[in-house]
Design a protein around this motif. Structure first.
Motif, PDB file in Angstrom:
ATOM      1  N   LEU A  76       0.863  -1.169   0.000  1.00  0.00           N
ATOM      2  CA  LEU A  76       0.000   0.000   0.000  1.00  0.00           C
ATOM      3  C   LEU A  76       0.905   1.225   0.000  1.00  0.00           C
ATOM      4  CD1 LEU A  76      -3.287   0.579   1.735  1.00  0.00           C
ATOM      5  CD2 LEU A  76      -1.534   2.302   2.041  1.00  0.00           C
ATOM      6  N   VAL A  77       0.699   2.097  -0.951  1.00  0.00           N
ATOM      7  CA  VAL A  77       1.556   3.272  -1.096  1.00  0.00           C
ATOM      8  C   VAL A  77       0.719   4.544  -1.054  1.00  0.00           C
ATOM      9  CG1 VAL A  77       3.384   2.090  -2.354  1.00  0.00           C
ATOM     10  CG2 VAL A  77       1.465   3.038  -3.604  1.00  0.00           C
ATOM     11  N   LEU A  78       1.334   5.611  -0.555  1.00  0.00           N
ATOM     12  CA  LEU A  78       0.687   6.916  -0.489  1.00  0.00           C
ATOM     13  C   LEU A  78       1.307   7.809  -1.547  1.00  0.00           C
ATOM     14  CD1 LEU A  78       0.665   7.344   3.379  1.00  0.00           C
ATOM     15  CD2 LEU A  78      -1.175   6.525   1.907  1.00  0.00           C
ATOM     16  N   VAL A  79       0.456   8.535  -2.254  1.00  0.00           N
ATOM     17  CA  VAL A  79       0.880   9.320  -3.405  1.00  0.00           C
ATOM     18  C   VAL A  79       0.512  10.787  -3.191  1.00  0.00           C
ATOM     19  CG1 VAL A  79       0.591   9.587  -5.892  1.00  0.00           C
ATOM     20  CG2 VAL A  79       0.522   7.320  -4.888  1.00  0.00           C
ATOM     21  N   ASP A  80       1.396  11.673  -3.607  1.00  0.00           N
ATOM     22  CA  ASP A  80       1.130  13.103  -3.541  1.00  0.00           C
ATOM     23  C   ASP A  80      -0.074  13.424  -4.431  1.00  0.00           C
ATOM     24  OD1 ASP A  80       1.112  15.864  -3.573  1.00  0.00           O
ATOM     25  OD2 ASP A  80       3.198  16.067  -4.234  1.00  0.00           O
ATOM     26  N   PRO A  81      -1.131  14.013  -3.870  1.00  0.00           N
ATOM     27  CA  PRO A  81      -2.360  14.229  -4.649  1.00  0.00           C
ATOM     28  C   PRO A  81      -2.348  15.465  -5.543  1.00  0.00           C
ATOM     29  CG  PRO A  81      -2.706  14.986  -2.422  1.00  0.00           C
ATOM     30  CD  PRO A  81      -1.316  14.379  -2.468  1.00  0.00           C
ATOM     31  N   ARG A  82      -1.287  16.264  -5.482  1.00  0.00           N
ATOM     32  CA  ARG A  82      -1.290  17.514  -6.248  1.00  0.00           C
ATOM     33  C   ARG A  82      -1.517  17.282  -7.735  1.00  0.00           C
ATOM     34  NH1 ARG A  82       4.007  20.169  -4.265  1.00  0.00           N
ATOM     35  NH2 ARG A  82       4.041  18.314  -3.004  1.00  0.00           N
ATOM     36  N   HIS A  83      -2.504  17.954  -8.271  1.00  0.00           N
ATOM     37  CA  HIS A  83      -2.833  18.001  -9.700  1.00  0.00           C
ATOM     38  C   HIS A  83      -3.257  16.655 -10.297  1.00  0.00           C
ATOM     39  CE1 HIS A  83      -1.439  22.073  -9.609  1.00  0.00           C
ATOM     40  NE2 HIS A  83      -0.213  21.704  -9.286  1.00  0.00           N
ATOM     41  N   THR A  84      -3.629  15.682  -9.492  1.00  0.00           N
ATOM     42  CA  THR A  84      -4.052  14.395 -10.063  1.00  0.00           C
ATOM     43  C   THR A  84      -5.291  14.551 -10.934  1.00  0.00           C
ATOM     44  OG1 THR A  84      -5.254  13.890  -8.024  1.00  0.00           O
ATOM     45  CG2 THR A  84      -3.084  12.887  -8.286  1.00  0.00           C
ATOM     46  N   SER A  85      -6.150  15.502 -10.601  1.00  0.00           N
ATOM     47  CA  SER A  85      -7.370  15.675 -11.397  1.00  0.00           C
ATOM     48  C   SER A  85      -7.199  16.671 -12.536  1.00  0.00           C
ATOM     49  CB  SER A  85      -8.524  16.112 -10.495  1.00  0.00           C
ATOM     50  OG  SER A  85      -8.259  17.382  -9.949  1.00  0.00           O
ATOM     51  N   ARG A  86      -6.048  17.332 -12.599  1.00  0.00           N
ATOM     52  CA  ARG A  86      -5.797  18.323 -13.655  1.00  0.00           C
ATOM     53  C   ARG A  86      -4.782  17.841 -14.682  1.00  0.00           C
ATOM     54  NH1 ARG A  86      -5.168  23.887 -10.157  1.00  0.00           N
ATOM     55  NH2 ARG A  86      -7.254  23.844  -9.273  1.00  0.00           N
ATOM     56  N   CYS A  91      -0.723  12.468 -21.903  1.00  0.00           N
ATOM     57  CA  CYS A  91       0.425  13.292 -22.325  1.00  0.00           C
ATOM     58  C   CYS A  91       1.112  14.014 -21.171  1.00  0.00           C
ATOM     59  CB  CYS A  91       0.000  14.294 -23.396  1.00  0.00           C
ATOM     60  SG  CYS A  91      -1.020  15.671 -22.785  1.00  0.00           S
ATOM     61  N   GLY A  92       0.505  14.017 -19.976  1.00  0.00           N
ATOM     62  CA  GLY A  92       1.127  14.642 -18.819  1.00  0.00           C
ATOM     63  C   GLY A  92       0.905  16.145 -18.693  1.00  0.00           C
ATOM     64  N   PHE A  93       0.115  16.724 -19.576  1.00  0.00           N
ATOM     65  CA  PHE A  93      -0.136  18.166 -19.546  1.00  0.00           C
ATOM     66  C   PHE A  93      -1.021  18.519 -18.356  1.00  0.00           C
ATOM     67  CE2 PHE A  93      -2.605  21.927 -21.001  1.00  0.00           C
ATOM     68  CZ  PHE A  93      -1.547  22.823 -21.076  1.00  0.00           C
ATOM     69  N   VAL A  94      -0.621  19.540 -17.587  1.00  0.00           N
ATOM     70  CA  VAL A  94      -1.360  19.975 -16.403  1.00  0.00           C
ATOM     71  C   VAL A  94      -1.984  21.340 -16.666  1.00  0.00           C
ATOM     72  CG1 VAL A  94      -1.211  20.518 -13.945  1.00  0.00           C
ATOM     73  CG2 VAL A  94       0.303  18.792 -14.928  1.00  0.00           C
ATOM     74  N   ASP A  95      -3.305  21.403 -16.499  1.00  0.00           N
ATOM     75  CA  ASP A  95      -3.990  22.682 -16.640  1.00  0.00           C
ATOM     76  C   ASP A  95      -5.365  22.575 -15.984  1.00  0.00           C
ATOM     77  OD1 ASP A  95      -5.661  24.897 -17.872  1.00  0.00           O
ATOM     78  OD2 ASP A  95      -3.740  25.243 -18.874  1.00  0.00           O
ATOM     79  N   LYS A  96      -5.747  23.607 -15.276  1.00  0.00           N
ATOM     80  CA  LYS A  96      -7.046  23.637 -14.602  1.00  0.00           C
ATOM     81  C   LYS A  96      -8.186  23.468 -15.603  1.00  0.00           C
ATOM     82  CE  LYS A  96      -9.561  26.388 -11.215  1.00  0.00           C
ATOM     83  NZ  LYS A  96      -9.511  27.569 -10.354  1.00  0.00           N
ATOM     84  N   HIS A 100     -13.307  20.036 -17.109  1.00  0.00           N
ATOM     85  CA  HIS A 100     -14.462  20.844 -17.504  1.00  0.00           C
ATOM     86  C   HIS A 100     -15.570  20.817 -16.465  1.00  0.00           C
ATOM     87  CE1 HIS A 100     -12.825  21.673 -21.430  1.00  0.00           C
ATOM     88  NE2 HIS A 100     -12.476  20.408 -21.512  1.00  0.00           N
ATOM     89  N   THR A 101     -15.861  19.647 -15.925  1.00  0.00           N
ATOM     90  CA  THR A 101     -16.878  19.495 -14.885  1.00  0.00           C
ATOM     91  C   THR A 101     -16.322  18.547 -13.842  1.00  0.00           C
ATOM     92  OG1 THR A 101     -17.942  17.559 -15.877  1.00  0.00           O
ATOM     93  CG2 THR A 101     -18.740  19.729 -16.594  1.00  0.00           C
ATOM     94  N   GLN A 102     -17.107  18.302 -12.816  1.00  0.00           N
ATOM     95  CA  GLN A 102     -16.697  17.367 -11.760  1.00  0.00           C
ATOM     96  C   GLN A 102     -16.422  15.977 -12.330  1.00  0.00           C
ATOM     97  OE1 GLN A 102     -16.047  18.014  -8.598  1.00  0.00           O
ATOM     98  NE2 GLN A 102     -15.722  15.917  -7.964  1.00  0.00           N
ATOM     99  N   ALA A 103     -17.163  15.571 -13.342  1.00  0.00           N
ATOM    100  CA  ALA A 103     -17.046  14.218 -13.879  1.00  0.00           C
ATOM    101  C   ALA A 103     -16.282  14.118 -15.194  1.00  0.00           C
ATOM    102  CB  ALA A 103     -18.445  13.619 -14.069  1.00  0.00           C
ATOM    103  N   GLU A 104     -16.052  15.229 -15.861  1.00  0.00           N
ATOM    104  CA  GLU A 104     -15.498  15.183 -17.213  1.00  0.00           C
ATOM    105  C   GLU A 104     -14.071  15.716 -17.273  1.00  0.00           C
ATOM    106  OE1 GLU A 104     -16.302  17.293 -21.539  1.00  0.00           O
ATOM    107  OE2 GLU A 104     -17.676  17.646 -19.881  1.00  0.00           O
ATOM    108  N   PHE A 105     -13.178  14.924 -17.865  1.00  0.00           N
ATOM    109  CA  PHE A 105     -11.799  15.349 -18.104  1.00  0.00           C
ATOM    110  C   PHE A 105     -11.570  15.374 -19.608  1.00  0.00           C
ATOM    111  CE2 PHE A 105      -7.401  14.773 -19.089  1.00  0.00           C
ATOM    112  CZ  PHE A 105      -6.758  15.606 -18.197  1.00  0.00           C
ATOM    113  N   SER A 106     -11.014  16.475 -20.100  1.00  0.00           N
ATOM    114  CA  SER A 106     -10.694  16.597 -21.512  1.00  0.00           C
ATOM    115  C   SER A 106      -9.434  17.448 -21.647  1.00  0.00           C
ATOM    116  CB  SER A 106     -11.854  17.242 -22.270  1.00  0.00           C
ATOM    117  OG  SER A 106     -11.553  17.331 -23.642  1.00  0.00           O
ATOM    118  N   CYS A 107      -8.348  16.841 -22.108  1.00  0.00           N
ATOM    119  CA  CYS A 107      -7.068  17.530 -22.217  1.00  0.00           C
ATOM    120  C   CYS A 107      -7.117  18.571 -23.339  1.00  0.00           C
ATOM    121  CB  CYS A 107      -5.948  16.530 -22.477  1.00  0.00           C
ATOM    122  SG  CYS A 107      -4.312  17.302 -22.590  1.00  0.00           S
TER     123      CYS A 107
END
Length: 132
Positions: A76-86, A91-96, A100-107
């Motif tokens: 069991l490992v603990l992971v830094d949560p920063r930007h996991t949802s962004r 491709c690894g691109f990070v952007d707020k 788009h919504t609570q349920a939808e991710f679109s790079c």
């Protein structure tokens, strides 16, 4: 009523943790959790929402997962949560704006789309690890 709710949460957390650890053991996988220590200090919620936010039982679930995983030899490992949802899990691109919504991710860079929780879970699985 409060004791009844606490017993219900405890029972649900035991059930969930038992199922997760059993599945990880059967598939020879590790469990990866976000390190959420101090999350309440980082949250800002309206006064009317405070009770709901502070009654989360993620700490208890984590404790159950830790001892059950240790008992069965599941990593069991603990992971830094920063930007996991962004972060785009492709491709690894990070952007707020990727979220788009609570349920939808679109790079916005590569166009990858997914359910936001699935994308975040893939990011957690690929992050540097620290043992619980």
């Amino acid at each position: 009523m409060a004791k009844q709710e606490a017993r219900f949460r405890r029972d649900v957390n035991h059930t969930i943790s038992k199922q997760l650890v059993a599945h990880a053991k059967d598939t020879k996988a590790a469990l990866s959790l976000e390190e959420l220590t101090g999350i309440r200090d980082r949250m800002t919620v309206r006064k009317g929402q405070r009770n709901k936010q502070h009654s989360w039982s993620f700490r208890q679930l984590r404790e159950f997962l830790v001892y059950k995983a240790q008992r069965l030899g599941v990593p069991l490992v603990l992971v830094d949560p920063r930007h996991t949802s962004r972060t785009c899990s492709h491709c690894g691109f990070v952007d707020k704006r990727n979220r788009h919504t609570q349920a939808e991710f679109s790079c916005i860079r590569c166009g990858y789309t997914s359910h936001a929780d699935i994308n975040a879970a893939r990011n957690l699985a690929s992050r540097p690890l620290s043992t619980a």
